[in-house]
Motif scaffolding. Structure first.
Motif, mmCIF file in Angstrom:
data_model
loop_
_atom_site.group_PDB
_atom_site.id
_atom_site.type_symbol
_atom_site.label_atom_id
_atom_site.label_comp_id
_atom_site.label_asym_id
_atom_site.label_seq_id
_atom_site.Cartn_x
_atom_site.Cartn_y
_atom_site.Cartn_z
ATOM 1 N N THR A 84 35.677 55.002 -17.596
ATOM 2 C CA THR A 84 36.532 53.910 -17.128
ATOM 3 C C THR A 84 35.871 53.165 -15.972
ATOM 4 O OG1 THR A 84 37.753 55.207 -15.481
ATOM 5 C CG2 THR A 84 38.552 55.277 -17.760
ATOM 6 N N THR A 85 36.285 51.925 -15.801
ATOM 7 C CA THR A 85 35.800 51.090 -14.706
ATOM 8 C C THR A 85 36.988 50.572 -13.914
ATOM 9 O OG1 THR A 85 33.868 50.386 -15.984
ATOM 10 C CG2 THR A 85 34.494 49.011 -14.104
ATOM 11 N N THR A 86 36.910 50.649 -12.592
ATOM 12 C CA THR A 86 37.983 50.168 -11.714
ATOM 13 C C THR A 86 37.486 48.969 -10.915
ATOM 14 O OG1 THR A 86 38.920 52.390 -11.532
ATOM 15 C CG2 THR A 86 39.580 50.784 -9.873
ATOM 16 N N VAL A 87 38.310 47.935 -10.878
ATOM 17 C CA VAL A 87 37.942 46.687 -10.199
ATOM 18 C C VAL A 87 39.006 46.345 -9.162
ATOM 19 C CG1 VAL A 87 37.497 44.224 -10.501
ATOM 20 C CG2 VAL A 87 36.773 45.835 -12.265
ATOM 21 N N ASP A 88 38.571 46.037 -7.943
ATOM 22 C CA ASP A 88 39.479 45.561 -6.906
ATOM 23 C C ASP A 88 39.663 44.059 -7.059
ATOM 24 O OD1 ASP A 88 39.774 48.060 -5.694
ATOM 25 O OD2 ASP A 88 37.946 47.797 -4.529
ATOM 26 N N PRO A 89 40.899 43.593 -7.183
ATOM 27 C CA PRO A 89 41.118 42.156 -7.352
ATOM 28 C C PRO A 89 41.136 41.404 -6.030
ATOM 29 C CG PRO A 89 43.215 43.281 -7.398
ATOM 30 C CD PRO A 89 42.169 44.353 -7.227
ATOM 31 N N ILE A 90 41.225 40.107 -6.124
ATOM 32 C CA ILE A 90 41.390 39.244 -4.958
ATOM 33 C C ILE A 90 42.881 39.030 -4.727
ATOM 34 C CG2 ILE A 90 41.030 36.905 -4.076
ATOM 35 C CD1 ILE A 90 38.462 36.870 -5.768
ATOM 36 N N ASN A 91 43.319 39.243 -3.496
ATOM 37 C CA ASN A 91 44.702 38.976 -3.119
ATOM 38 C C ASN A 91 44.813 37.497 -2.763
ATOM 39 O OD1 ASN A 91 47.246 38.766 -2.025
ATOM 40 N ND2 ASN A 91 47.029 40.485 -0.623
ATOM 41 N N ASN A 92 45.533 36.744 -3.582
ATOM 42 C CA ASN A 92 45.666 35.308 -3.346
ATOM 43 C C ASN A 92 46.763 34.966 -2.337
ATOM 44 O OD1 ASN A 92 43.642 34.476 -5.345
ATOM 45 N ND2 ASN A 92 45.100 35.281 -6.839
ATOM 46 N N ASN A 93 47.383 36.017 -1.771
ATOM 47 C CA ASN A 93 48.405 35.864 -0.725
ATOM 48 C C ASN A 93 49.623 35.065 -1.168
ATOM 49 O OD1 ASN A 93 46.972 37.301 1.379
ATOM 50 N ND2 ASN A 93 45.588 35.547 1.498
ATOM 51 N N ASP A 94 49.878 35.045 -2.468
ATOM 52 C CA ASP A 94 51.089 34.399 -2.978
ATOM 53 C C ASP A 94 51.799 35.290 -3.995
ATOM 54 O OD1 ASP A 94 49.341 34.313 -5.085
ATOM 55 O OD2 ASP A 94 49.438 32.142 -5.398
ATOM 56 N N GLY A 95 51.434 36.580 -3.987
ATOM 57 C CA GLY A 95 52.015 37.510 -4.950
ATOM 58 C C GLY A 95 51.162 37.706 -6.182
ATOM 59 N N THR A 96 50.064 36.955 -6.288
ATOM 60 C CA THR A 96 49.181 37.113 -7.441
ATOM 61 C C THR A 96 47.879 37.782 -7.004
ATOM 62 O OG1 THR A 96 48.148 34.931 -7.182
ATOM 63 C CG2 THR A 96 50.129 35.075 -8.564
ATOM 64 N N TYR A 97 47.350 38.584 -7.909
ATOM 65 C CA TYR A 97 46.104 39.316 -7.673
ATOM 66 C C TYR A 97 45.215 39.080 -8.893
ATOM 67 C CZ TYR A 97 48.958 41.653 -4.139
ATOM 68 O OH TYR A 97 49.774 41.921 -3.061
ATOM 69 N N THR A 98 43.993 38.601 -8.683
ATOM 70 C CA THR A 98 43.130 38.229 -9.799
ATOM 71 C C THR A 98 41.757 38.868 -9.673
ATOM 72 O OG1 THR A 98 42.490 36.206 -8.624
ATOM 73 C CG2 THR A 98 44.278 36.022 -10.218
#
Length: 253
Positions: A84-98
């Motif tokens: 498996t691969t784990t990726v840390d997303p970007i916190n867009n500071n509006d409730g979305t994480y990409t």
């Protein structure tokens, strides 16, 4: 008279019970409304080598969660579930994480959006089908900067690399990285340029492919955290050229 008082007391008791019942139901309803919801969206399919965007929208009741304690994407090929691969997303500071990922091998992949916030854990799962032929995994085909013996690399004769130094870099904002390499005083065209991005104190390396326009190679990147980053620029071509140069970038909020 005594009967009237008894009836009055009974009425007050039943009213109190009814109010308590209503309060209990309202509290229960509010607790149900204040659940952690994670809307996880990905495309149903993509081509091997294509960049895929993973996005999770996290809410607690009607509140957008901008400070999730844990938010990460974990994916694997269904034929190789142990890898498996784990990726840390970007916190867009509006409730979305990409996050943007590239699947280099065809097949079916399953992806968890692990989310912990408000002492609640939610982990919706989606699947994506990758079509086409397998593509090269650059992380394996290119040595990282630490793996090269010549940390203080000297460029090949008559090779120059002009990097547009970036300033005032902030988290969660797109930063454009641009270089204009030249060989024998002529713009170097049809080369492969990749940016290797390493945050100070972190082991993870991110690789970004640049696109060319008349000998100028550009790519955009969103730095997820503050701190110092080392950017190693790799330039290769079909004639055996392999040059690299490193720069330091400071990222602030």
């Amino acid at each position: 008279m005594k009967n009237i008082w008894l009836l009055a007391m009974l009425f007050l008791f039943l009213t109190a019970c009814s109010n308590n019942s209503d309060e209990f139901e309202n509290t229960k309803e509010n607790e149900e409304l204040q659940s952690l919801d994670v809307q996880f969206t990905i495309p149903e399919s993509a081509e091997a080598g294509e960049t895929v965007t993973l996005e999770a929208t996290v809410t607690y009741g009607e509140e957008a969660v901008t400070d999730a304690e844990v938010m990460e994407f974990e994916y694997w090929n269904v034929k190789d579930e142990e890898n498996t691969t784990t990726v840390d997303p970007i916190n867009n500071n509006d409730g979305t994480y990409t996050a943007e990922v590239t699947f280099h091998h065809p097949g079916t992949y399953e992806i968890y959006a692990h989310t912990t916030a408000r002492e609640i854990h939610n982990m919706p799962k989606k699947s994506i089908t990758i079509d086409g032929e397998a593509t090269a995994e650059h992380n394996h085909n290119h040595a990282t900067h630490e793996e090269t013996d010549d940390s203080h690399h000297e460029h090949a004769e008559n090779f120059r690399m002009s990097f547009d130094q970036v300033e005032n870099v902030q988290t969660s904002e797109k930063t454009k990285l641009t270089i204009s390499p030249s060989l024998n005083d002529q713009p170097l065209e049809n080369a492969e340029v990749r940016y290797e991005i390493i945050q100070e104190g972190k082991e993870k390396h991110e690789w970004i492919d640049a696109t060319e326009e008349a000998g100028t190679y550009s790519a955009t990147h969103i730095f997820p955290r503050t701190g110092l980053y080392k950017i190693v620029i790799h330039v290769t071509n079909d004639e055996g050229l392999h040059e690299h140069e490193e720069h330091i970038v400071e990222v602030t909020e």
